[in-house]
Write a protein that holds these residues in place. Structure first.
Motif, PDB file in Angstrom:
ATOM      1  N   PRO A   1      50.545  37.820  36.058  1.00  0.00           N
ATOM      2  CA  PRO A   1      49.803  38.676  35.127  1.00  0.00           C
ATOM      3  C   PRO A   1      48.304  38.551  35.410  1.00  0.00           C
ATOM      4  N   ARG A   2      47.540  39.455  34.840  1.00  0.00           N
ATOM      5  CA  ARG A   2      46.080  39.311  34.881  1.00  0.00           C
ATOM      6  C   ARG A   2      45.644  38.689  33.561  1.00  0.00           C
ATOM      7  N   ALA A   3      44.947  37.586  33.622  1.00  0.00           N
ATOM      8  CA  ALA A   3      44.426  36.964  32.405  1.00  0.00           C
ATOM      9  C   ALA A   3      43.167  37.709  31.970  1.00  0.00           C
ATOM     10  N   PRO A   4      43.163  38.325  30.775  1.00  0.00           N
ATOM     11  CA  PRO A   4      41.990  39.101  30.345  1.00  0.00           C
ATOM     12  C   PRO A   4      40.790  38.206  30.078  1.00  0.00           C
ATOM     13  N   CYS A   5      39.590  38.742  30.312  1.00  0.00           N
ATOM     14  CA  CYS A   5      38.365  37.970  30.099  1.00  0.00           C
ATOM     15  C   CYS A   5      37.349  38.806  29.316  1.00  0.00           C
ATOM     16  N   SER A   6      36.223  38.187  29.012  1.00  0.00           N
ATOM     17  CA  SER A   6      35.199  38.834  28.173  1.00  0.00           C
ATOM     18  C   SER A   6      34.552  40.034  28.856  1.00  0.00           C
ATOM     19  N   ARG A   7      34.714  40.170  30.167  1.00  0.00           N
ATOM     20  CA  ARG A   7      34.184  41.352  30.858  1.00  0.00           C
ATOM     21  C   ARG A   7      34.740  42.642  30.257  1.00  0.00           C
ATOM     22  N   ILE A   8      35.983  42.559  29.794  1.00  0.00           N
ATOM     23  CA  ILE A   8      36.611  43.742  29.200  1.00  0.00           C
ATOM     24  C   ILE A   8      35.874  44.152  27.937  1.00  0.00           C
ATOM     25  N   ASN A   9      35.512  43.184  27.090  1.00  0.00           N
ATOM     26  CA  ASN A   9      34.739  43.489  25.880  1.00  0.00           C
ATOM     27  C   ASN A   9      33.399  44.120  26.246  1.00  0.00           C
TER      28      ASN A   9
ATOM     29  N   LYS B   1      33.986  43.884  20.527  1.00  0.00           N
ATOM     30  CA  LYS B   1      34.557  42.541  20.602  1.00  0.00           C
ATOM     31  C   LYS B   1      36.077  42.554  20.463  1.00  0.00           C
ATOM     32  N   LYS B   2      36.684  41.500  21.008  1.00  0.00           N
ATOM     33  CA  LYS B   2      38.078  41.133  20.789  1.00  0.00           C
ATOM     34  C   LYS B   2      39.103  42.063  21.455  1.00  0.00           C
ATOM     35  N   VAL B   3      38.658  42.931  22.350  1.00  0.00           N
ATOM     36  CA  VAL B   3      39.633  43.724  23.096  1.00  0.00           C
ATOM     37  C   VAL B   3      40.458  42.804  23.985  1.00  0.00           C
ATOM     38  N   ASP B   4      39.807  41.824  24.599  1.00  0.00           N
ATOM     39  CA  ASP B   4      40.513  40.883  25.473  1.00  0.00           C
ATOM     40  C   ASP B   4      41.566  40.088  24.702  1.00  0.00           C
ATOM     41  N   LEU B   5      41.229  39.687  23.474  1.00  0.00           N
ATOM     42  CA  LEU B   5      42.179  38.927  22.657  1.00  0.00           C
ATOM     43  C   LEU B   5      43.376  39.780  22.271  1.00  0.00           C
ATOM     44  N   PHE B   6      43.141  41.036  21.957  1.00  0.00           N
ATOM     45  CA  PHE B   6      44.228  41.950  21.623  1.00  0.00           C
ATOM     46  C   PHE B   6      45.150  42.129  22.821  1.00  0.00           C
ATOM     47  N   ILE B   7      44.566  42.312  23.988  1.00  0.00           N
ATOM     48  CA  ILE B   7      45.357  42.464  25.214  1.00  0.00           C
ATOM     49  C   ILE B   7      46.214  41.231  25.449  1.00  0.00           C
ATOM     50  N   LEU B   8      45.625  40.064  25.235  1.00  0.00           N
ATOM     51  CA  LEU B   8      46.355  38.814  25.409  1.00  0.00           C
ATOM     52  C   LEU B   8      47.506  38.700  24.418  1.00  0.00           C
ATOM     53  N   GLU B   9      47.228  38.972  23.147  1.00  0.00           N
ATOM     54  CA  GLU B   9      48.247  38.853  22.103  1.00  0.00           C
ATOM     55  C   GLU B   9      49.409  39.819  22.318  1.00  0.00           C
ATOM     56  N   GLN B  10      49.086  41.022  22.770  1.00  0.00           N
ATOM     57  CA  GLN B  10      50.115  42.039  22.979  1.00  0.00           C
ATOM     58  C   GLN B  10      50.823  41.889  24.323  1.00  0.00           C
ATOM     59  N   GLY B  11      50.259  41.098  25.210  1.00  0.00           N
ATOM     60  CA  GLY B  11      50.852  40.928  26.539  1.00  0.00           C
ATOM     61  C   GLY B  11      50.725  42.148  27.422  1.00  0.00           C
ATOM     62  N   ILE B  12      49.683  42.959  27.185  1.00  0.00           N
ATOM     63  CA  ILE B  12      49.470  44.181  27.981  1.00  0.00           C
ATOM     64  C   ILE B  12      48.331  43.944  28.971  1.00  0.00           C
ATOM     65  N   THR B  13      48.565  43.002  29.847  1.00  0.00           N
ATOM     66  CA  THR B  13      47.516  42.496  30.728  1.00  0.00           C
ATOM     67  C   THR B  13      47.431  43.200  32.069  1.00  0.00           C
TER      68      THR B  13
ATOM     69  N   ILE C   1      36.502  53.460  20.322  1.00  0.00           N
ATOM     70  CA  ILE C   1      36.198  53.529  21.753  1.00  0.00           C
ATOM     71  C   ILE C   1      37.301  54.270  22.521  1.00  0.00           C
ATOM     72  N   ALA C   2      38.095  55.065  21.808  1.00  0.00           N
ATOM     73  CA  ALA C   2      39.217  55.759  22.441  1.00  0.00           C
ATOM     74  C   ALA C   2      38.767  56.617  23.619  1.00  0.00           C
ATOM     75  N   ASP C   3      37.585  57.214  23.508  1.00  0.00           N
ATOM     76  CA  ASP C   3      37.103  58.082  24.590  1.00  0.00           C
ATOM     77  C   ASP C   3      36.746  57.292  25.847  1.00  0.00           C
ATOM     78  N   LYS C   4      36.479  55.992  25.697  1.00  0.00           N
ATOM     79  CA  LYS C   4      36.138  55.149  26.848  1.00  0.00           C
ATOM     80  C   LYS C   4      37.370  54.568  27.535  1.00  0.00           C
ATOM     81  N   LEU C   5      38.482  54.576  26.819  1.00  0.00           N
ATOM     82  CA  LEU C   5      39.699  53.945  27.324  1.00  0.00           C
ATOM     83  C   LEU C   5      40.474  54.920  28.205  1.00  0.00           C
ATOM     84  N   GLN C   6      39.919  55.178  29.367  1.00  0.00           N
ATOM     85  CA  GLN C   6      40.514  56.088  30.332  1.00  0.00           C
ATOM     86  C   GLN C   6      41.091  55.312  31.507  1.00  0.00           C
ATOM     87  N   PHE C   7      42.094  55.889  32.161  1.00  0.00           N
ATOM     88  CA  PHE C   7      42.716  55.223  33.299  1.00  0.00           C
ATOM     89  C   PHE C   7      41.641  54.778  34.297  1.00  0.00           C
TER      90      PHE C   7
END
Length: 215
Positions: free
Chosen positions: A115-123, A129-141, A74-80
């Protein structure tokens, strides 16, 4: 530091339940910023987003590169702007932005509140799936800003750090503290200090105090 992108959106049916969300935002040249948020930006769920403690959301540009490497499909979707932030700027991230920091941006004065707590809306936004969990684990919220002085901000406006407390806690440390004692360890003293930060939003103060009760 300067603003390189501004984004705002209106609630629209989103996700499998078609509940209102404003995570999909359009690029803006300027935002008129009030205490509760930008005039051009509206929240689909005002209980969870917006208001004085979450008036604006900023996300680190370099975190998109981290996400692109972790989710190449999904790299092409991950735009600013795609994760739902209002403000995009280089050289600011969870390690060098601290709770309570006061920044002057154009006419507007803002303060980092949590911080912003990530939610399933991001997925749902990216269809994986699991983009929100990755963001949480990495602390890039990313982080939320409260507005101290209303006004207009524009693309190209300088971002100037006006004040930082000597005992400030970084956004990343604060996010990781919320996972204690599940895999991340901070001392009780560190947690007590963070929980009593006057500049931390009441919601996050409560989160840390609940963790302290379980220790």
């Amino acid at each position: 530091m300067e603003i390189t992108g501004l984004f705002a959106g209106k609630p629209q049916p989103f996700g499998p339940r078609k509940s209102p969300s404003s995570i999909v935002k359009a690029s803006q040249k300027h935002l008129r910023v009030l205490t509760n948020g930008a005039v051009e930006d509206e929240q689909g769920d005002k209980k969870l987003h917006g208001g004085p403690q979450m008036a604006l959301h900023q996300y680190a540009q370099e975190s998109y590169l981290t996400l692109q490497e972790a989710f190449p499909s999904i790299a092409d979707k991950l735009q600013f702007g795609s994760i739902g932030e209002n403000i995009s700027a280089a050289k600011m991230n969870e390690n060098n932005v601290y709770i309570g920091d006061i920044y002057q941006i154009g006419e507007v004065s803002v303060q980092v509140s949590s911080p912003r707590a990530p939610c399933s809306r991001i997925n749902q936004r990216y269809g994986i799936k699991k983009v929100d969990l990755f963001i949480l684990e990495q602390g890039i919220t990313g982080w939320y800003l409260r507005v101290l002085q209303e006004g207009t901000i524009n693309v190209g406006d300088k971002i100037t750090l006006e004040h930082r407390d000597d005992q400030a806690v970084s956004v990343k440390d604060l996010m990781h503290m919320s996972k204690t004692p599940k895999g991340i360890s901070y001392t009780r003293q560190q947690l007590e200090h963070a929980a009593t930060l006057e500049t931390l939003s009441p919601e996050w103060q409560g989160k840390l105090k609940r963790i302290l009760k379980r220790l």
